[in-house]
Design a protein around this motif. Structure first.
Motif, PDB file in Angstrom:
ATOM      1  N   PRO A   1       0.832  -1.216   0.000  1.00  0.00           N
ATOM      2  CA  PRO A   1       0.000   0.000   0.000  1.00  0.00           C
ATOM      3  C   PRO A   1       0.861   1.259   0.000  1.00  0.00           C
ATOM      4  O   PRO A   1       1.844   1.353   0.727  1.00  0.00           O
ATOM      5  N   GLY A   2       0.499   2.219  -0.859  1.00  0.00           N
ATOM      6  CA  GLY A   2       1.232   3.474  -0.903  1.00  0.00           C
ATOM      7  C   GLY A   2       2.502   3.418  -1.719  1.00  0.00           C
ATOM      8  O   GLY A   2       3.228   4.399  -1.799  1.00  0.00           O
ATOM      9  N   ARG A   3       2.785   2.258  -2.372  1.00  0.00           N
ATOM     10  CA  ARG A   3       4.025   2.130  -3.137  1.00  0.00           C
ATOM     11  C   ARG A   3       3.694   1.837  -4.588  1.00  0.00           C
ATOM     12  O   ARG A   3       2.855   1.013  -4.890  1.00  0.00           O
ATOM     13  N   LYS A   4       4.377   2.522  -5.492  1.00  0.00           N
ATOM     14  CA  LYS A   4       4.151   2.299  -6.912  1.00  0.00           C
ATOM     15  C   LYS A   4       4.700   0.950  -7.331  1.00  0.00           C
ATOM     16  O   LYS A   4       5.772   0.559  -6.903  1.00  0.00           O
ATOM     17  N   ALA A   5       3.966   0.240  -8.178  1.00  0.00           N
ATOM     18  CA  ALA A   5       4.505  -0.985  -8.759  1.00  0.00           C
ATOM     19  C   ALA A   5       5.520  -0.614  -9.813  1.00  0.00           C
ATOM     20  O   ALA A   5       5.469   0.472 -10.396  1.00  0.00           O
ATOM     21  N   GLU A   6       6.486  -1.533 -10.099  1.00  0.00           N
ATOM     22  CA  GLU A   6       7.494  -1.245 -11.121  1.00  0.00           C
ATOM     23  C   GLU A   6       6.836  -0.993 -12.459  1.00  0.00           C
ATOM     24  O   GLU A   6       7.270  -0.166 -13.250  1.00  0.00           O
ATOM     25  N   GLY A   7       5.736  -1.692 -12.751  1.00  0.00           N
ATOM     26  CA  GLY A   7       5.044  -1.488 -14.017  1.00  0.00           C
ATOM     27  C   GLY A   7       4.479  -0.087 -14.121  1.00  0.00           C
ATOM     28  O   GLY A   7       4.470   0.523 -15.184  1.00  0.00           O
ATOM     29  N   ASP A   8       3.988   0.437 -12.965  1.00  0.00           N
ATOM     30  CA  ASP A   8       3.461   1.801 -12.980  1.00  0.00           C
ATOM     31  C   ASP A   8       4.560   2.809 -13.254  1.00  0.00           C
ATOM     32  O   ASP A   8       4.373   3.789 -13.961  1.00  0.00           O
ATOM     33  N   LEU A   9       5.753   2.562 -12.673  1.00  0.00           N
ATOM     34  CA  LEU A   9       6.876   3.453 -12.936  1.00  0.00           C
ATOM     35  C   LEU A   9       7.258   3.396 -14.402  1.00  0.00           C
ATOM     36  O   LEU A   9       7.582   4.410 -15.016  1.00  0.00           O
ATOM     37  N   ALA A  10       7.235   2.194 -14.975  1.00  0.00           N
ATOM     38  CA  ALA A  10       7.611   2.037 -16.378  1.00  0.00           C
ATOM     39  C   ALA A  10       6.651   2.780 -17.291  1.00  0.00           C
ATOM     40  O   ALA A  10       7.036   3.241 -18.369  1.00  0.00           O
ATOM     41  N   LYS A  11       5.371   2.914 -16.865  1.00  0.00           N
ATOM     42  CA  LYS A  11       4.404   3.601 -17.711  1.00  0.00           C
ATOM     43  C   LYS A  11       4.794   5.049 -17.944  1.00  0.00           C
ATOM     44  O   LYS A  11       4.411   5.657 -18.946  1.00  0.00           O
ATOM     45  N   GLY A  12       5.581   5.610 -16.983  1.00  0.00           N
ATOM     46  CA  GLY A  12       6.030   6.983 -17.158  1.00  0.00           C
ATOM     47  C   GLY A  12       6.886   7.150 -18.389  1.00  0.00           C
ATOM     48  O   GLY A  12       6.990   8.231 -18.950  1.00  0.00           O
ATOM     49  N   MET A  13       7.514   6.059 -18.829  1.00  0.00           N
ATOM     50  CA  MET A  13       8.379   6.135 -19.993  1.00  0.00           C
ATOM     51  C   MET A  13       7.592   6.157 -21.296  1.00  0.00           C
ATOM     52  O   MET A  13       8.163   6.353 -22.370  1.00  0.00           O
ATOM     53  N   ASP A  14       6.271   5.943 -21.219  1.00  0.00           N
ATOM     54  CA  ASP A  14       5.464   5.991 -22.440  1.00  0.00           C
ATOM     55  C   ASP A  14       5.537   7.369 -23.086  1.00  0.00           C
ATOM     56  O   ASP A  14       5.366   7.510 -24.286  1.00  0.00           O
ATOM     57  N   GLY A  15       5.773   8.407 -22.279  1.00  0.00           N
ATOM     58  CA  GLY A  15       5.845   9.761 -22.805  1.00  0.00           C
ATOM     59  C   GLY A  15       7.250  10.195 -23.135  1.00  0.00           C
ATOM     60  O   GLY A  15       7.528  11.397 -23.170  1.00  0.00           O
ATOM     61  N   LEU A  16       8.143   9.258 -23.366  1.00  0.00           N
ATOM     62  CA  LEU A  16       9.542   9.591 -23.643  1.00  0.00           C
ATOM     63  C   LEU A  16       9.663  10.451 -24.887  1.00  0.00           C
ATOM     64  O   LEU A  16       9.063  10.176 -25.920  1.00  0.00           O
ATOM     65  N   LYS A  17      10.453  11.512 -24.779  1.00  0.00           N
ATOM     66  CA  LYS A  17      10.745  12.406 -25.899  1.00  0.00           C
ATOM     67  C   LYS A  17      12.250  12.552 -26.040  1.00  0.00           C
ATOM     68  O   LYS A  17      12.996  12.363 -25.078  1.00  0.00           O
ATOM     69  N   VAL A  18      12.698  12.882 -27.230  1.00  0.00           N
ATOM     70  CA  VAL A  18      14.115  13.138 -27.466  1.00  0.00           C
ATOM     71  C   VAL A  18      14.272  14.591 -27.870  1.00  0.00           C
ATOM     72  O   VAL A  18      13.625  15.064 -28.811  1.00  0.00           O
ATOM     73  N   ILE A  19      15.107  15.315 -27.131  1.00  0.00           N
ATOM     74  CA  ILE A  19      15.365  16.712 -27.437  1.00  0.00           C
ATOM     75  C   ILE A  19      16.817  16.856 -27.868  1.00  0.00           C
ATOM     76  O   ILE A  19      17.672  16.036 -27.534  1.00  0.00           O
ATOM     77  N   GLY A  20      17.103  17.893 -28.641  1.00  0.00           N
ATOM     78  CA  GLY A  20      18.446  18.063 -29.178  1.00  0.00           C
ATOM     79  C   GLY A  20      18.636  17.222 -30.424  1.00  0.00           C
ATOM     80  O   GLY A  20      17.719  16.547 -30.902  1.00  0.00           O
ATOM     81  N   GLU A  21      19.854  17.220 -30.947  1.00  0.00           N
ATOM     82  CA  GLU A  21      20.122  16.465 -32.162  1.00  0.00           C
ATOM     83  C   GLU A  21      21.511  15.848 -32.109  1.00  0.00           C
ATOM     84  O   GLU A  21      22.378  16.257 -31.344  1.00  0.00           O
ATOM     85  N   GLY A  22      21.708  14.850 -32.964  1.00  0.00           N
ATOM     86  CA  GLY A  22      23.017  14.230 -33.103  1.00  0.00           C
ATOM     87  C   GLY A  22      23.541  13.700 -31.789  1.00  0.00           C
ATOM     88  O   GLY A  22      22.835  13.070 -30.998  1.00  0.00           O
ATOM     89  N   TRP A  23      24.813  13.974 -31.535  1.00  0.00           N
ATOM     90  CA  TRP A  23      25.488  13.484 -30.340  1.00  0.00           C
ATOM     91  C   TRP A  23      24.949  14.098 -29.065  1.00  0.00           C
ATOM     92  O   TRP A  23      25.160  13.571 -27.968  1.00  0.00           O
ATOM     93  N   ASN A  24      24.265  15.250 -29.186  1.00  0.00           N
ATOM     94  CA  ASN A  24      23.742  15.941 -28.011  1.00  0.00           C
ATOM     95  C   ASN A  24      22.273  15.611 -27.743  1.00  0.00           C
ATOM     96  O   ASN A  24      21.608  16.307 -26.979  1.00  0.00           O
TER      97      ASN A  24
END
Length: 407
Positions: A308-331
């Motif tokens: 109770p009161g603790r996020k499951a690992e799967g719930d934490l992983a769901k945060g990565m669904d909104g992953l974005k990439v900023i910058g370009e190339g090596w940066n």
């Protein structure tokens, strides 16, 4: 995709052939694949291989990359040495367990705990330290990789539709069936210089300088040295060097050195190699007598309900669904919101991972607020106190700047 800078004229038809050739370079010849640590986009700067030993015909960087792309080697065998130094502390094997858990690996082989021979867990060992591998390939349907560690051996064999993992130390076997059309049974971990080189040469743009830095001999074979360097400031990558077999176009050695200097972060090279057809018996496998055999669809245990009161690992992983990439190339920087307040996860939140990160993190502040930067010699990550993550092969200052700009 940016145009290729070259002194040589190229017709439209020739350009299509070159692009097709680069796509062909993504084919794999051994049973493990590419990790993204060394991934970078490449813009070509023509140069001549006119120095070093042996004495080979002059080529441009563009011609050498085309030679890699057109390489049609599907039969080989040899010994590969992998050295990886990310600058992590000695965790006594904790890092392998953490990576196994995060990748869904099943760990050691007790009842309900999967198999010690599961490649998704076993091959994560390659991301740190020094390892010796024996590799063999005979086309897209037959590959074998053996990881030699002290008196023990782990083998991963792909023979037709069957994929076998065998751990001699535990005498456990893991069996799965390759999907139709699959050329490799495992897609998370690299094993040969080609695996790394394919990822580094995937794209072309103007953020990188690529030259031919002379010649070399690797595993007794003549090779050209392709040198890849960032043009941008702020990257933790100093240079990537790929030794390319002069006859076949096969990458024989891959070395990534950090911008901070010192030993290579990744150094992967053949110490012995043959392009002759391996004996068919190389890919034969029968589970040894008394071995515990785990079928892929039987592995793993149901996840326990979180406290109770603790996020499951799967719930934490769901945060990565909104992953974005900023910058370009090596940066380029990957960013996502975990949805977890309080910044760096604690040991209670993610097992040993919280203490692992916190033990060598730097506290930072900026317009974004405050957070912790987790550092290696190549990849750095900023975890802010409001649960956002910024990660990439860039410096700490570049991460803070990106977090400030996102406000």
């Amino acid at each position: 995709m940016a145009p290729i800078d070259s002194d040589d004229s190229t017709t439209a038809g020739e350009g299509e052939e070159l692009r097709a050739g680069r796509r062909k370079a993504a084919r794999y010849v051994v049973p493990v694949a590419v990790m993204g640590v060394a991934a970078a986009t490449i813009g070509l700067v023509p140069a001549l291989a006119d120095s070093g030993d042996p004495d080979l015909p002059k080529v441009t960087a563009e011609q050498l990359i085309e030679k890699i792309a057109k390489s049609d080697v599907e039969q080989l065998s040899g010994t590969v040495r992998i050295n990886t130094d990310l600058g992590l502390p000695d965790l006594g094997g904790l890092e392998s367990g953490l990576m196994s858990g995060m990748s869904g690996g099943s760990g050691s082989g007790g009842d309900g705990e999967g198999s010690a021979a599961d490649p998704s867990a076993k091959l994560t060992e390659l991301v740190s330290g020094s390892h010796t591998l024996r590799v063999a390939a005979d086309g897209p349907d037959r590959q074998k990789l053996s990881l030699m560690e002290n008196a023990a051996e782990y083998s991963l064999i792909h023979d037709g539709k069957d994929v076998w993992g065998y751990d001699s130390q535990s005498n456990e076997v893991y069996h799965s069936t390759a999907p139709d059309g699959a050329e490799r049974p495992e897609k998370d971990v690299p094993a040969t210089p080609k695996d790394f080189a394919d990822q580094a040469l995937k794209s072309v743009d103007a953020t990188t300088s690529v030259t031919v830095g002379g010649t070399a001999q690797v595993a007794g074979r003549d090779a050209y040295r392709l040198v890849v360097e960032p043009k941008q400031e702020g990257s933790t990558v100093g240079a990537i060097t790929v030794a390319v077999d002069a006859e076949t176009g096969t990458p024989l050695k891959f070395t990534l050195t950090p911008a901070s200097g010192g030993a290579a972060v990744v150094d992967v090279g053949f110490t012995k190699v043959s392009f002759a057809k391996p004996d068919a018996s190389t890919f034969d496998f029968t589970p040894p007598a008394g071995a515990k055999v785990t079928e892929a669809d039987e592995a793993g245990a149901p996840a326990e309900a979180p406290e109770p009161g603790r996020k499951a690992e799967g719930d934490l992983a769901k945060g990565m669904d909104g992953l974005k990439v900023i910058g370009e190339g090596w940066n380029s920087i990957a960013t996502f919101d975990t949805g977890a307040q309080g910044g760096l996860p604690t040991g209670g939140d993610l097992g040993g991972l919280g203490g692992f990160l916190g033990s060598f993190g730097d506290q930072v502040k900026g317009d974004f607020g405050s957070g912790t930067v987790f550092k290696t010699r190549l990849v750095n990550a900023l975890i802010t106190d409001d649960g956002k993550v910024y990660a990439g092969a860039v410096t700490k200052d570049a991460l803070v700047k990106a977090a400030d700009a996102a406000q």
